[in-house]
Enzyme design. Structure first.
Site, PDB file in Angstrom:
ATOM      1  N   GLU A 100       4.773  -0.180 -16.063  1.00 48.01           N
ATOM      2  CA  GLU A 100       4.822  -0.640 -14.672  1.00 48.01           C
ATOM      3  C   GLU A 100       6.232  -0.430 -14.118  1.00 48.01           C
ATOM      4  O   GLU A 100       7.199  -0.358 -14.877  1.00 48.01           O
ATOM      5  CB  GLU A 100       4.503  -2.145 -14.616  1.00 48.01           C
ATOM      6  CG  GLU A 100       3.123  -2.480 -14.102  1.00 48.01           C
ATOM      7  CD  GLU A 100       2.927  -2.257 -12.612  1.00 48.01           C
ATOM      8  OE1 GLU A 100       3.579  -1.367 -12.021  1.00 48.01           O
ATOM      9  OE2 GLU A 100       2.116  -2.967 -12.024  1.00 48.01           O
ATOM     10  N   ASP A 101       6.330  -0.375 -12.799  1.00 50.70           N
ATOM     11  CA  ASP A 101       7.651  -0.295 -12.175  1.00 50.70           C
ATOM     12  C   ASP A 101       8.322  -1.670 -12.148  1.00 50.70           C
ATOM     13  O   ASP A 101       9.493  -1.816 -12.476  1.00 50.70           O
ATOM     14  CB  ASP A 101       7.551   0.294 -10.754  1.00 50.70           C
ATOM     15  CG  ASP A 101       6.512  -0.408  -9.876  1.00 50.70           C
ATOM     16  OD1 ASP A 101       5.770  -1.297 -10.368  1.00 50.70           O
ATOM     17  OD2 ASP A 101       6.422  -0.059  -8.683  1.00 50.70           O
ATOM     18  N   ASP A 104       6.290  -8.825 -10.810  1.00 47.99           N
ATOM     19  CA  ASP A 104       6.697  -9.797  -9.804  1.00 47.99           C
ATOM     20  C   ASP A 104       5.999 -11.120 -10.162  1.00 47.99           C
ATOM     21  O   ASP A 104       6.468 -11.857 -11.020  1.00 47.99           O
ATOM     22  CB  ASP A 104       6.281  -9.221  -8.443  1.00 47.99           C
ATOM     23  CG  ASP A 104       6.744 -10.023  -7.262  1.00 47.99           C
ATOM     24  OD1 ASP A 104       7.699 -10.785  -7.401  1.00 47.99           O
ATOM     25  OD2 ASP A 104       6.145  -9.885  -6.174  1.00 47.99           O
ATOM     26  N   LYS A 132      11.096  -9.483 -12.119  1.00 46.22           N
ATOM     27  CA  LYS A 132      11.569 -10.549 -11.214  1.00 46.22           C
ATOM     28  C   LYS A 132      11.029 -11.861 -11.766  1.00 46.22           C
ATOM     29  O   LYS A 132      10.047 -12.397 -11.266  1.00 46.22           O
ATOM     30  CB  LYS A 132      10.923 -10.341  -9.837  1.00 46.22           C
ATOM     31  CG  LYS A 132      11.684  -9.509  -8.864  1.00 46.22           C
ATOM     32  CD  LYS A 132      11.052  -9.676  -7.469  1.00 46.22           C
ATOM     33  CE  LYS A 132      11.003  -8.375  -6.741  1.00 46.22           C
ATOM     34  NZ  LYS A 132      10.311  -8.456  -5.443  1.00 46.22           N
ATOM     35  N   PHE A 153      13.470  -7.823  -2.507  1.00 45.26           N
ATOM     36  CA  PHE A 153      12.573  -6.676  -2.429  1.00 45.26           C
ATOM     37  C   PHE A 153      13.403  -5.420  -2.641  1.00 45.26           C
ATOM     38  O   PHE A 153      14.425  -5.238  -1.999  1.00 45.26           O
ATOM     39  CB  PHE A 153      11.830  -6.636  -1.083  1.00 45.26           C
ATOM     40  CG  PHE A 153      10.608  -5.774  -1.176  1.00 45.26           C
ATOM     41  CD1 PHE A 153       9.419  -6.292  -1.672  1.00 45.26           C
ATOM     42  CD2 PHE A 153      10.657  -4.429  -0.821  1.00 45.26           C
ATOM     43  CE1 PHE A 153       8.295  -5.482  -1.810  1.00 45.26           C
ATOM     44  CE2 PHE A 153       9.540  -3.617  -0.963  1.00 45.26           C
ATOM     45  CZ  PHE A 153       8.359  -4.150  -1.447  1.00 45.26           C
ATOM     46  N   VAL A 154      12.964  -4.573  -3.559  1.00 46.03           N
ATOM     47  CA  VAL A 154      13.771  -3.398  -3.905  1.00 46.03           C
ATOM     48  C   VAL A 154      12.962  -2.112  -3.748  1.00 46.03           C
ATOM     49  O   VAL A 154      11.730  -2.129  -3.831  1.00 46.03           O
ATOM     50  CB  VAL A 154      14.320  -3.500  -5.350  1.00 46.03           C
ATOM     51  CG1 VAL A 154      15.294  -4.660  -5.478  1.00 46.03           C
ATOM     52  CG2 VAL A 154      13.196  -3.641  -6.372  1.00 46.03           C
ATOM     53  N   ASP A 160       8.477   1.494  -3.578  1.00 45.42           N
ATOM     54  CA  ASP A 160       8.423   1.792  -2.149  1.00 45.42           C
ATOM     55  C   ASP A 160       8.423   0.540  -1.295  1.00 45.42           C
ATOM     56  O   ASP A 160       8.163  -0.572  -1.768  1.00 45.42           O
ATOM     57  CB  ASP A 160       7.139   2.563  -1.829  1.00 45.42           C
ATOM     58  CG  ASP A 160       5.919   1.648  -1.895  1.00 45.42           C
ATOM     59  OD1 ASP A 160       5.744   0.962  -2.922  1.00 45.42           O
ATOM     60  OD2 ASP A 160       5.162   1.579  -0.904  1.00 45.42           O
ATOM     61  N   ARG A 166      10.540   6.041  -2.254  1.00 46.68           N
ATOM     62  CA  ARG A 166      10.242   6.203  -3.686  1.00 46.68           C
ATOM     63  C   ARG A 166      11.159   7.256  -4.314  1.00 46.68           C
ATOM     64  O   ARG A 166      11.393   7.258  -5.512  1.00 46.68           O
ATOM     65  CB  ARG A 166       8.794   6.683  -3.882  1.00 46.68           C
ATOM     66  CG  ARG A 166       7.736   5.664  -3.538  1.00 46.68           C
ATOM     67  CD  ARG A 166       6.395   6.162  -4.058  1.00 46.68           C
ATOM     68  NE  ARG A 166       5.262   5.467  -3.472  1.00 46.68           N
ATOM     69  CZ  ARG A 166       4.736   4.335  -3.931  1.00 46.68           C
ATOM     70  NH1 ARG A 166       5.264   3.736  -4.958  1.00 46.68           N
ATOM     71  NH2 ARG A 166       3.677   3.798  -3.355  1.00 46.68           N
TER      72      ARG A 166
HETATM   73  P1  IMP Z   1       2.677  -8.599  -9.217  1.00 43.83           P
HETATM   74  O1  IMP Z   1       1.198  -8.526  -9.435  1.00 43.83           O
HETATM   75  O2  IMP Z   1       3.036  -9.687  -8.236  1.00 43.83           O
HETATM   76  O3  IMP Z   1       3.469  -8.700 -10.486  1.00 43.83           O
HETATM   77  O4  IMP Z   1       3.068  -7.304  -8.414  1.00 43.83           O
HETATM   78  C1  IMP Z   1       3.429  -6.116  -9.000  1.00 43.83           C
HETATM   79  C2  IMP Z   1       3.409  -5.011  -7.973  1.00 43.83           C
HETATM   80  O5  IMP Z   1       3.920  -5.442  -6.697  1.00 43.83           O
HETATM   81  C3  IMP Z   1       4.326  -3.889  -8.416  1.00 43.83           C
HETATM   82  O6  IMP Z   1       3.655  -2.969  -9.251  1.00 43.83           O
HETATM   83  C4  IMP Z   1       4.753  -3.305  -7.097  1.00 43.83           C
HETATM   84  O7  IMP Z   1       3.804  -2.359  -6.658  1.00 43.83           O
HETATM   85  C5  IMP Z   1       4.749  -4.459  -6.130  1.00 43.83           C
HETATM   86  N1  IMP Z   1       6.115  -5.025  -5.937  1.00 43.83           N
HETATM   87  C6  IMP Z   1       6.533  -6.259  -6.286  1.00 43.83           C
HETATM   88  N2  IMP Z   1       7.824  -6.431  -5.968  1.00 43.83           N
HETATM   89  C7  IMP Z   1       8.241  -5.269  -5.417  1.00 43.83           C
HETATM   90  C8  IMP Z   1       9.512  -4.808  -4.897  1.00 43.83           C
HETATM   91  O8  IMP Z   1      10.544  -5.510  -4.883  1.00 43.83           O
HETATM   92  N3  IMP Z   1       9.536  -3.531  -4.423  1.00 43.83           N
HETATM   93  C9  IMP Z   1       8.438  -2.720  -4.414  1.00 43.83           C
HETATM   94  N4  IMP Z   1       7.252  -3.096  -4.898  1.00 43.83           N
HETATM   95  C10 IMP Z   1       7.151  -4.364  -5.393  1.00 43.83           C
END
Ligand code: IMP
Length: 180
Positions: A100-101, A104, A132, A153-154, A160, A166
């Site tokens: 994963e990138d 969150d 995060k 937010f990054v 993106d 990206r």
């Molecule tokens: P989670 O399900 O809340 O952990 O969300 C993960 C997904 O949210 C990541 O794979 C990203 O696509 C998106 N995301 C969360 N934070 C960021 C950010 O700071 N920048 C860009 N995408 C984010």
């Protein structure tokens, strides 16, 4: 809302060093094994392509991809994820590493983990370039993490903001310039 790219949070040089380091650790952990590396599109595409090239020949790597999106605007709180593109190959009895990138709330990864575990892989591990931790809702631990970052937010290096930025080689914070 209108946004602009803010300060560099993680430089290209630091990313390169960290990806190399993660590749070395993963190479040691899976030496002599077959490993299916699963990239989560689209954010992880750039990290994944660098990461697999930093895993050395001790590991027999194959690549597969999934694309997921959250349902509706309340995605991050609902944790309901839709699979837009599933894996092409069967993972039963394989070692699998989800890439994963960013993690969150952790809801996306915890859903994916649940779905993939139902397919009986030999093992399932998680790797994320960014974490995060402050925002975590789901109880999920990530096996390989590049950088812990604050609640910002990054963008850049695959991440993106409404499909922009990206392509940037470093990771930047995003600033709001107007509400319209
Ligand atoms: P989670 O399900 O809340 O952990 O969300 C993960 C997904 O949210 C990541 O794979 C990203 O696509 C998106 N995301 C969360 N934070 C960021 C950010 O700071 N920048 C860009 N995408 C984010």
């Amino acid at each position: 809302m209108n946004y602009k790219v803010g300060d560099v949070l993680i430089s290209e040089e630091d990313i390169v060093g960290k990806v190399k380091e993660l590749g070395e650790i993963i190479s040691g952990d899976y030496a002599g094994e077959d490993l299916v590396v699963v990239g989560i599109l689209r954010g992880a595409a750039i990290f994944m392509s660098d990461l697999v090239r930093s895993i050395d020949e001790r590991v027999n790597v194959s690549m597969d991809f999934m694309s997921v999106s959250s349902y509706g605007a309340s995605t991050s709180s609902s944790g309901v994820v839709r699979i837009n593109k599933d894996l092409d190959n069967v993972i039963k009895d394989k070692h699998v590493l989800i890439v994963e990138d960013i993690v969150d709330t952790g809801l996306t990864l915890s859903y994916l983990k649940r779905v993939l575990l139902e397919r009986d892989p030999r093992s399932l591990a998680l790797c994320s370039l960014l974490d995060k931790k402050e925002r975590r809702v789901a109880d999920i631990s990530v096996d390989y993490v590049g950088f812990d970052i604050p609640d910002l937010f990054v963008v850049g290096y695959g991440l993106d903001c409404a499909e922009r930025w990206r392509n940037l080689r470093s990771i930047y914070s995003v600033e709001t310039i107007s509400q319209d």
